[in-house]
Scaffold this motif. Structure first.
Motif, PDB file in Angstrom:
ATOM      1  N   VAL A 125       0.837  -1.206   0.000  1.00  0.00           N
ATOM      2  CA  VAL A 125       0.000   0.000   0.000  1.00  0.00           C
ATOM      3  C   VAL A 125       0.869   1.251   0.000  1.00  0.00           C
ATOM      4  CG1 VAL A 125      -1.649   1.330   1.372  1.00  0.00           C
ATOM      5  CG2 VAL A 125      -1.973  -1.129   1.078  1.00  0.00           C
ATOM      6  N   VAL A 126       1.929   1.246   0.819  1.00  0.00           N
ATOM      7  CA  VAL A 126       2.852   2.386   0.849  1.00  0.00           C
ATOM      8  C   VAL A 126       3.523   2.566  -0.508  1.00  0.00           C
ATOM      9  CG1 VAL A 126       4.996   3.254   1.871  1.00  0.00           C
ATOM     10  CG2 VAL A 126       3.250   2.193   3.325  1.00  0.00           C
ATOM     11  N   TYR A 127       3.913   1.449  -1.116  1.00  0.00           N
ATOM     12  CA  TYR A 127       4.563   1.501  -2.433  1.00  0.00           C
ATOM     13  C   TYR A 127       3.619   2.071  -3.486  1.00  0.00           C
ATOM     14  CZ  TYR A 127       6.602  -0.313  -6.781  1.00  0.00           C
ATOM     15  OH  TYR A 127       7.111  -0.437  -8.056  1.00  0.00           O
ATOM     16  N   ILE A 128       2.362   1.638  -3.478  1.00  0.00           N
ATOM     17  CA  ILE A 128       1.373   2.148  -4.434  1.00  0.00           C
ATOM     18  C   ILE A 128       1.130   3.641  -4.211  1.00  0.00           C
ATOM     19  CG2 ILE A 128      -1.066   2.040  -5.093  1.00  0.00           C
ATOM     20  CD1 ILE A 128       0.617  -0.184  -6.264  1.00  0.00           C
ATOM     21  N   GLY A 129       1.054   4.041  -2.939  1.00  0.00           N
ATOM     22  CA  GLY A 129       0.873   5.461  -2.639  1.00  0.00           C
ATOM     23  C   GLY A 129       2.032   6.298  -3.149  1.00  0.00           C
TER      24      GLY A 129
END
Length: 343
Positions: free
Chosen positions: A108-112
């Protein structure tokens, strides 16, 4: 070459098919009942670690992507375990969840992070390119690469933009270009309104009928109808906001959501107004044409170019059929620029 490209996908499908079939058989065997704890963990490892790793090494790594790209498949594997393993074994999945959650949070952090980079890049590209679709396409391909999934994602984001966020926007026209509309004189607006009305009435009726059999199928059918309505609305809005633009060297062609390309004027063999006739299957292989609208202009190219069609699909084309509100004016404008280039 085609066969070589398909082998990794076929190998992956074959391997996961064998793994899933073996695990399903094992989960329903007497052996599983006798040693539930150990075998539940073994099956869980297959679904949340082995299959995602196979996907990475066989497919994802070839595209030079980070291993974190397979994190969603680990989550899908965990959800599949809830269906595959019998209820008495579900308490063991809590241990699996403790392993998966940190990876999913990292994803999720990577996608953000990627989304923020795409957004910043989009704003910069929009200032330079003037066209939202072109700016989004460049930003996303620069950040996450060019493949069919990226193209499909661009199509879906473009559809959402034109369906919901484009209503106060002005036409996208780059400086020093001649703009030509193609939505005023066509019958596409009538078709869109009629199709939307039909989809609403049909959707309500079929939802009621299908709900008698399965609520899930009824809602899937209704969601499909809503998607088609949004697609039709977005396509027409894209037509209104993206006139075909002719500059000194290129034609910027963003025909709604139906087709997109930029043929160079120097690559045009001929351009003329036509009386449209139905294309044969052989002609369709190398041609692009608007949906449910009779074209009145034909561009024939010296060399084929790659064009983007609905749902981000790409196609090599040599003939481009268009409907324009002022076809003769468009042809004259292009021919004038072509004559200047030839001098």
């Amino acid at each position: 070459m085609t066969g070589v490209k398909k082998r990794p996908a076929a190998l992956f499908i074959a391997l996961i098919g064998i793994i899933i079939l073996f695990d399903l058989t094992l989960a329903r065997s007497q052996l599983f009942v006798e040693d539930m704890e150990l075998l539940s963990i073994a099956i869980a490892l297959d679904f949340v670690i082995v299959i995602p790793l196979l996907l990475y090494f066989i497919h994802v790594r070839r595209q030079r992507k980070n291993m974190i790209a397979v994190a969603p498949f680990a989550l899908l594997g965990f959800l599949a375990l809830l269906l595959i393993l019998p209820s008495p074994a579900h308490h063991l999945l809590q241990l699996v969840a403790l392993v998966i959650i940190p990876f999913e949070l990292a994803y999720v952090v990577y996608i953000g992070y990627k989304a923020s980079r795409i957004f910043r890049s989009y704003k910069a590209n929009l200032m330079q390119l003037h066209y939202p679709v072109a700016a989004l396409r460049k930003s996303m391909t620069d950040e996450i690469g060019s493949n069919r999934w990226t193209a499909l994602l661009i199509h879906e984001l473009t559809m959402l933009y034109y369906a919901f966020f484009s209503w106060r926007k002005k036409q996208a026209v780059a400086p020093h270009t001649a703009a030509f509309s193609y939505h005023k004189e066509s019958n596409w607006l009538i078709i869109v309104l009629f199709a939307c009305k039909l989809l609403v009435l049909e959707g309500v009726l079929f939802h009621i009928v299908l709900a008698q059999w399965s609520h899930l199928v009824a809602w899937l059918f209704t969601i499909g109808n809503v998607y088609l309505i949004l697609l039709l609305i977005a396509d027409f809005r894209a037509m209104v906001l993206n006139p075909i633009a002719v500059s000194k060297h290129t034609i910027k062609l963003q025909y709604g959501l139906q087709m997109s390309c930029e043929p160079k004027l120097e690559n045009i063999e001929s351009i003329s107004t036509i009386k449209f006739e139905k294309l044969t299957n052989e002609q369709l292989k190398t041609s692009l044409a608007p949906l449910a609208t009779e074209a009145n202009v034909l561009l024939t190219l010296k060399e084929p170019i790659v064009a983007t069609a609905l749902f981000g699909s790409q196609k090599s084309v040599r003939h481009i059929y268009l409907f324009l509100d002022q076809p003769q004016h468009f042809v004259t404008e292009c021919q004038q620029h072509m004559q200047v280039d030839q001098r």
